[in-house]
Design an enzyme around this catalytic site. Structure first.
Site, mmCIF file in Angstrom:
data_model
loop_
_atom_site.group_PDB
_atom_site.id
_atom_site.type_symbol
_atom_site.label_atom_id
_atom_site.label_comp_id
_atom_site.label_asym_id
_atom_site.label_seq_id
_atom_site.Cartn_x
_atom_site.Cartn_y
_atom_site.Cartn_z
ATOM 1 C CE LYS A 231 10.773 6.630 9.907
ATOM 2 N NZ LYS A 231 10.505 7.023 8.512
ATOM 3 C CG ASP A 236 7.409 2.848 6.683
ATOM 4 O OD1 ASP A 236 6.182 2.659 6.802
ATOM 5 O OD2 ASP A 236 7.898 3.886 6.181
ATOM 6 C CE LYS A 243 7.600 2.596 3.081
ATOM 7 N NZ LYS A 243 7.836 3.847 2.352
ATOM 8 C CG ASP A 254 11.526 3.704 8.044
ATOM 9 O OD1 ASP A 254 12.322 4.572 7.652
ATOM 10 O OD2 ASP A 254 10.300 3.892 8.123
ATOM 11 C CG ASP A 313 4.776 5.128 3.418
ATOM 12 O OD1 ASP A 313 5.423 4.693 4.391
ATOM 13 O OD2 ASP A 313 5.130 4.980 2.229
ATOM 14 C CD GLU A 315 6.666 5.717 8.821
ATOM 15 O OE1 GLU A 315 6.046 6.004 7.789
ATOM 16 O OE2 GLU A 315 7.897 5.513 8.840
ATOM 17 N NE ARG A 317 6.416 13.465 7.245
ATOM 18 C CZ ARG A 317 6.470 13.886 5.976
ATOM 19 N NH1 ARG A 317 5.899 15.017 5.632
ATOM 20 N NH2 ARG A 317 7.119 13.178 5.060
HETATM 21 N N1 BES Z 1 10.667 5.491 5.539
HETATM 22 C C1 BES Z 1 10.108 6.253 4.512
HETATM 23 C C2 BES Z 1 11.097 7.114 3.761
HETATM 24 C C3 BES Z 1 12.196 6.439 2.992
HETATM 25 C C4 BES Z 1 11.913 5.643 1.907
HETATM 26 C C5 BES Z 1 13.507 6.685 3.338
HETATM 27 C C6 BES Z 1 12.931 5.062 1.203
HETATM 28 C C7 BES Z 1 14.534 6.126 2.614
HETATM 29 C C8 BES Z 1 14.252 5.304 1.546
HETATM 30 C C9 BES Z 1 9.021 7.187 5.053
HETATM 31 O O1 BES Z 1 8.325 6.749 6.153
HETATM 32 C C10 BES Z 1 8.053 7.395 3.941
HETATM 33 O O2 BES Z 1 7.489 6.439 3.489
HETATM 34 N N2 BES Z 1 7.935 8.643 3.491
HETATM 35 C C11 BES Z 1 7.084 8.988 2.417
HETATM 36 C C12 BES Z 1 6.372 10.268 2.782
HETATM 37 C C13 BES Z 1 5.240 10.641 1.885
HETATM 38 C C14 BES Z 1 4.109 9.640 1.992
HETATM 39 C C15 BES Z 1 4.761 12.032 2.251
HETATM 40 C C16 BES Z 1 7.939 9.189 1.169
HETATM 41 O O3 BES Z 1 9.060 9.693 1.292
HETATM 42 O O4 BES Z 1 7.499 8.818 0.095
HETATM 43 ZN ZN ZN Z 2 9.320 5.431 7.431
HETATM 44 ZN ZN ZN Z 3 6.651 5.532 5.715
#
Ligand code: BES
Ligand code: ZN
Ligand code: ZN
Length: 468
Positions: A231, A236, A243, A254, A313, A315, A317
């Site tokens: 990834k 992000d 966020k 990210d 957010d 993104e 996947r």
């Molecule tokens: N990059 C983040 C996940 C992340 C956050 C990894 C903090 C490590 C530390 C990812 O893109 C994300 O924001 N995921 C969301 C998904 C949700 C909106 C379904 C999450 O994990 O809150």
């Molecule tokens: Zn992310």
């Molecule tokens: Zn994200």
């Protein structure tokens, strides 16, 4: 450069003796009286990672002692950090400790990792570390390849997003490809649409740095194919589902998955593992602009499945969907992806234990055991099909952010699984590693900031499967 941590010649080196706590008394007895007094008054008790420098009558150090318990690379990093600058040479154990090559390799690797600092944006550079004389019997090529890979991963992650956008990430891959004579193809911007990578384009199009797919191949065509996917979200922001300030602060990391696969690839190539390696990195910035994807949008993918954007957010996947689909196209022996995919994986396992999802039990067990042996742990989580219905979309085939969010690391993995399924039947062997890629605080050998997680485990597993 990790190389600077080592010396070939033992001339003028201070002997470095490692002591396990239980042999402290015996070792102390073996010393001259003045030395014994010195050790006692300095309070050295062979505690893990502690050191003591013993001088002669003129004050020149003549012996260094270090306490060791498990012999992990982090213990060695602690020893390296606590000794003053100088040259040290390990002296063989006479008190029952076995000098096996794993232990010496850990010593060298820990020493090298302790030498890392990210100071390229600073005027003053960090204090230098002492040098270790290469211990006999250590695979120097492996130690340097591994340390180099970890340095690369950390540098890529630590470099701020204004210096490490999709274009610069591709440049880094280009440098690596050139070093190892790998082939590199980068598909940029609207060309992604023409080449049928619509999901990567949709996520990355709102940024001024165009989205791209980095595709690197290396090795003989006749060797078994291993494909790594990372990834590469260079920043992000969350997109329109923006966020919070606290949530966004670390998001230069990210692209941590992309950094891992580039580091791992550098190891595989430096060690010339007999595999045909492919590295796929969707490199994008999840940004906000008039043309940003919106919650509720339906996106096309390379595989033909449609994605309903439950949350902009989620993104990672979405970009991985296209990259994983392409990865399956040449039916590799195995696919491994690394991604800073979910906060949920961190809630489940904390920041230091990457979550492993794998659709093959032998592969999973191999990865776990190599992780344990490499001081690079992974923990398995389930691709539990009971939650598969949560990934189904209301108006599209799949949804990138199921309502409720429970089991978020699992549903993210199940989403990815939909894109590794082969069209012509048969199961594509696949492992997915959801990781933090960041140390929240500094410890010897593990400074605060970007971190390599899982790449020593995977390298060691690949080396067992395919060669050497
Ligand atoms: N990059 C983040 C996940 C992340 C956050 C990894 C903090 C490590 C530390 C990812 O893109 C994300 O924001 N995921 C969301 C998904 C949700 C909106 C379904 C999450 O994990 O809150
Ligand atoms: Zn992310
Ligand atoms: Zn994200």
């Amino acid at each position: 450069m990790p190389k600077a941590c080592f010396r070939k010649s033992a001339a003028g080196a201070v002997p470095l003796r490692v002591i396990v706590p239980k042999s402290m008394a015996a070792w102390s007895k073996s010393l001259e009286k003045s030395q014994r007094t010195w050790v006692k008054s300095s309070g050295f008790n062979a505690a893990s990672g502690s050191t003591c420098l013993i001088p002669n009558e003129t004050g020149t150090p003549v012996l260094a002692a270090a306490g060791i318990d498990t012999g992990s690379i982090w213990e060695w990093a602690s020893i390296a950090k606590s000794l003053p600058t100088g040259t040290y040479q390990l002296v063989p154990d006479t008190d029952g400790g076995d000098e096996d090559s794993t232990r010496l390799t850990n010593a060298a690797l820990g020493w090298a990792l302790a030498g890392y600092a990210f100071d390229s944006f600073k005027d003053s550079h960090t204090a230098k570390l002492g040098q270790l004389v290469w211990p006999r019997g250590v695979d120097q090529a492996f130690v340097l390849a591994c340390a180099h890979a970890v340095y690369l991963v950390r540098d890529l992650i630590n470099t701020p997003a204004n210096h490490m956008g999709p274009a610069e990430l591709a440049d880094s891959a280009r440098v690596l490809a050139k070093t190892h004579k790998a082939k590199l193809k980068v598909t940029v911007g609207d060309r992604l649409l023409r080449a049928n990578y619509p999901a990567i384009h949709a996520v990355g199009r709102a940024s001024d740095s165009a989205p791209r797919l980095i595709d690197m191949t290396w090795g003989k065509a006749s060797h078994p194919k291993v494909t790594l996917v990372g990834k590469g979200v260079c920043f992000d922001s969350g997109g329109l589902d923006i966020k919070s300030a606290a949530g966004m602060k670390m998001m230069k990391k990210d692209m941590g998955g992309a950094a891992q696969v580039l580091g791992l690839a550098s190891m595989v190539m430096a060690m010339k593992l007999p595999v045909r390696l492919r590295v796929l990195i969707p490199a994008v910035e999840n940004s906000i602009s008039g043309n940003a994807m919106r919650p509720g949008d339906v996106l096309a993918t390379r595989k033909g499945l449609t994605i309903e954007v439950g949350n902009t957010d989620a993104e990672g996947r979405v970009v991985l969907a296209d990259a994983l689909c392409e990865a399956t196209s040449e039916n590799p022996e195995m696919i491994l992806d690394f991604a800073t995919l979910t906060g949920a994986a961190r809630v489940a396992l904390g920041t230091e234990l990457p979550a492993l999802f794998c659709n093959d039990n032998n592969m999973a067990e191999g990865l776990l055991s190599h992780g344990e042996r490499s001081n690079d742990p992974l923990w398995r989580m389930p691709l539990w099909q009971g939650y598969a219905s949560q990934v189904v979309g209301k108006v599209a085939d799949v949804n990138n952010a199921p309502d409720g969010g429970y089991g978020g690391a699992i549903t993210a993995a199940l989403f990815l699984e939909r894109f590794v399924q082969r069209d012509k039947g048969g199961v594509q062997k696949w492992a997915h590693i959801d990781l933090m890629a960041w140390n929240l605080s500094s410890r010897p050998g593990r400074p605060e900031g970007g971190e390599a997680m899982g790449i020593r485990a995977v390298y060691s597993y690949l080396a067992e499967c395919f060669g050497r």
